[in-house]
Design a protein around this motif. Structure first.
Motif, short mmCIF file in Angstrom:
data_model
loop_
_atom_site.label_atom_id
_atom_site.label_comp_id
_atom_site.label_asym_id
_atom_site.label_seq_id
_atom_site.Cartn_x
_atom_site.Cartn_y
_atom_site.Cartn_z
N THR A 31 0.66 -9.13 14.50
CA THR A 31 2.20 -8.42 15.00
C THR A 31 3.09 -8.74 14.11
N ASP A 32 3.60 -7.53 13.70
CA ASP A 32 4.91 -7.94 12.74
C ASP A 32 6.00 -8.40 13.58
N ILE A 33 6.72 -9.64 13.07
CA ILE A 33 7.66 -10.26 13.67
C ILE A 33 8.66 -10.18 12.71
N THR A 34 10.10 -9.69 12.96
CA THR A 34 11.17 -9.51 12.10
C THR A 34 12.09 -10.99 12.37
N ASP A 69 6.48 -12.33 -1.09
CA ASP A 69 5.96 -11.06 -0.52
C ASP A 69 5.35 -11.59 1.14
N SER A 70 5.07 -12.85 1.23
CA SER A 70 4.87 -13.20 2.38
C SER A 70 6.13 -13.07 3.52
N VAL A 71 7.37 -13.09 2.99
CA VAL A 71 8.32 -13.21 3.88
C VAL A 71 9.55 -11.94 3.66
N ASN A 72 9.13 -11.36 2.79
CA ASN A 72 10.19 -10.20 2.42
C ASN A 72 9.34 -8.77 2.84
N TYR A 73 10.37 -7.84 3.40
CA TYR A 73 10.03 -6.56 3.74
C TYR A 73 10.25 -5.81 2.21
N LYS A 74 9.60 -4.55 2.24
CA LYS A 74 10.02 -3.56 1.09
C LYS A 74 10.65 -2.40 1.92
N ASN A 75 11.58 -1.91 1.08
CA ASN A 75 12.20 -0.49 1.60
C ASN A 75 12.59 -0.49 3.14
N ILE A 144 12.49 -0.54 9.92
CA ILE A 144 11.28 -0.77 9.01
C ILE A 144 10.24 0.10 9.16
N PRO A 145 10.49 1.12 7.95
CA PRO A 145 9.50 2.41 8.04
C PRO A 145 8.04 2.11 8.04
N GLN A 146 7.70 0.87 7.55
CA GLN A 146 5.95 0.73 7.47
C GLN A 146 5.55 0.59 8.79
N TYR A 147 6.35 0.13 9.65
CA TYR A 147 5.77 0.04 11.18
C TYR A 147 6.59 1.10 12.22
N ASP A 148 7.47 1.98 11.44
CA ASP A 148 8.39 2.72 12.27
C ASP A 148 8.98 1.77 13.57
N LYS A 149 9.68 0.91 13.03
CA LYS A 149 10.14 -0.19 13.92
C LYS A 149 11.62 -0.35 13.93
N ASN A 150 12.31 -0.22 14.88
CA ASN A 150 13.94 -0.54 15.10
C ASN A 150 14.08 -1.98 15.47
N VAL A 151 14.91 -2.83 14.90
CA VAL A 151 15.44 -3.96 15.16
C VAL A 151 17.01 -4.10 15.42
N THR A 152 17.46 -4.27 16.53
CA THR A 152 18.90 -4.33 16.93
C THR A 152 19.19 -5.75 17.60
N ALA A 153 20.66 -5.51 17.29
CA ALA A 153 21.40 -6.64 17.95
C ALA A 153 23.01 -6.34 17.99
#
Length: 355
Positions: A31-34, A69-75, A144-153
């Motif tokens: 699971t991707d955790i941001t 690369d273990s902690v950073n997202y791309k694009n 995050i396009p890689q997972y088509d995911k929105n993170v909000t606050a």
């Protein structure tokens, strides 16, 4: 001077790493955790948002943490929306687009190369909006396009801090010996965390040169009882403790003469929001028998903290004659070679003539 920022970042890394190790089932599907960290302050010229990802892998956590690369997202896309919520409205009045950059990072457990952070240099509040800061909410959206995911606050800004002491009617400050000086202010709505930093300016004179120096004296954090505002608060500065701090942080050198600058004291206030205070309290080590503490996050679709802080400075206050003479003769500070008040006045006159 950003003590709250530094302290929180330390807690953030600790709780983020802890959450990855204790809250994730290593046998569960990936699971991707941001992980998000951001504090808005309308007084800042640059606004930063830190976005990382939690990680699982076959190697040890320490080995993976050292690989960027273990902690950073791309694009990824990072946006901030200013929303006018006055009169029950919800109108987006401005969109801020954050760009990525690479910043230097001190060595440690986490990767120091490719330390990506997102920034924006536009003003959060315009001059015409400064009297109505409470009308605006700032909503963060990370895509995050890689997972088509929105993170909000979202967060409100801290609008102001009313300081009653020192004030314009008190040009000089007494900080000698065992005397105490009380700094007083009124708590502000939406905030609970307060810290005062005392900035001290002085000159160093050698046989060939005169240079100006600056030292910061941090005081303990104060927490208001509520975040409703209007609470009388104070921080007491003990003269002897301040002298001891100077003695511990300025090198004694018989070849250097020191003189207090005329407007030598800056009172620098840092204020943190209720969410920020809760995050720090929950993230701090437990002193009780039960060591496990609940995690705190206000990030939707991730973990971390997105909140606000505020700073205010009252600069250019003077030390009085008794304090300057005490600096020169006190057993705590006489080895620093500060000049007495009479010699200090003569030096100030020379500096002022030169200007």
């Amino acid at each position: 001077m950003k003590y709250l920022f530094i302290v929180l970042l330390t807690f953030f890394l600790a709780v983020g790493f802890h959450s990855c190790s204790s809250d994730i089932d290593i046998n569960a599907p990936w699971t991707d955790i941001t992980v998000v960290y951001g504090l808005l302050n309308q007084n800042d010229s640059i606004h930063y948002i830190k976005v990382n990802k939690a990680f699982l892998g076959d190697a040890s956590a320490y080995e993976m943490a050292a690989i960027s690369d273990s902690v950073n997202y791309k694009n990824i896309d990072v946006y901030l929306y200013k929303i006018n919520t006055s009169n029950g409205g919800h109108d987006t009045v401005k969109t801020y687009i954050f760009k990525d950059t690479v910043m230097d990072k001190e060595s440690g457990t986490f990767a120091t190369d490719n330390n990506i952070i997102y920034y924006n240099t536009e003003a959060l509040i315009t001059s015409s909006e400064s009297n109505n800061i409470e009308d605006y909410t700032f909503a963060l959206k990370i895509y995050i396009p890689q997972y088509d995911k929105n993170v909000t606050a979202s967060t409100k800004l801290i609008s102001k801090l009313l300081v009653s002491r020192p004030n314009s009617y008190q040009p000089t400050i007494t900080l000698k010996g065992i005397s105490d000086y009380s700094v007083e202010w009124t708590s502000t709505e939406g905030a609970k965390l307060y810290q005062l930093i005392l900035g001290f300016h002085y000159y160093e004179l050698t046989a060939t040169d005169t240079t100006e120096h600056y030292l910061e004296y941090p005081t303990s954090t104060k927490i208001s009882q509520t975040d409703l505002g209007g609470e009388d608060m104070k921080q007491t500065i003990n003269g002897g403790t301040f002298f001891q701090y100077l003695a511990s942080n300025i090198e004694a050198n018989p070849n250097i003469k020191r003189i207090v600058k005329e407007e030598c004291l800056d009172f620098i206030f840092f204020v943190g929001s209720t969410d920020l205070n809760t995050y720090i309290e929950v993230s701090s080590p437990s002193n009780g028998i039960v060591q496990e503490k609940p995690a705190y996050s206000n990030i939707n679709g991730g973990i971390g903290i997105f909140s606000s802080r505020f700073n205010k400075s009252i600069a250019g206050k003077e030390l009085d004659q008794r304090t300057i003479d005490s600096l020169a003769i006190s057993p705590l500070t006489n080895g620093l070679n500060f000049e007495n008040y009479a010699n200090t006045l003569n030096f100030w006159a020379t500096i002022n003539v030169g200007n």
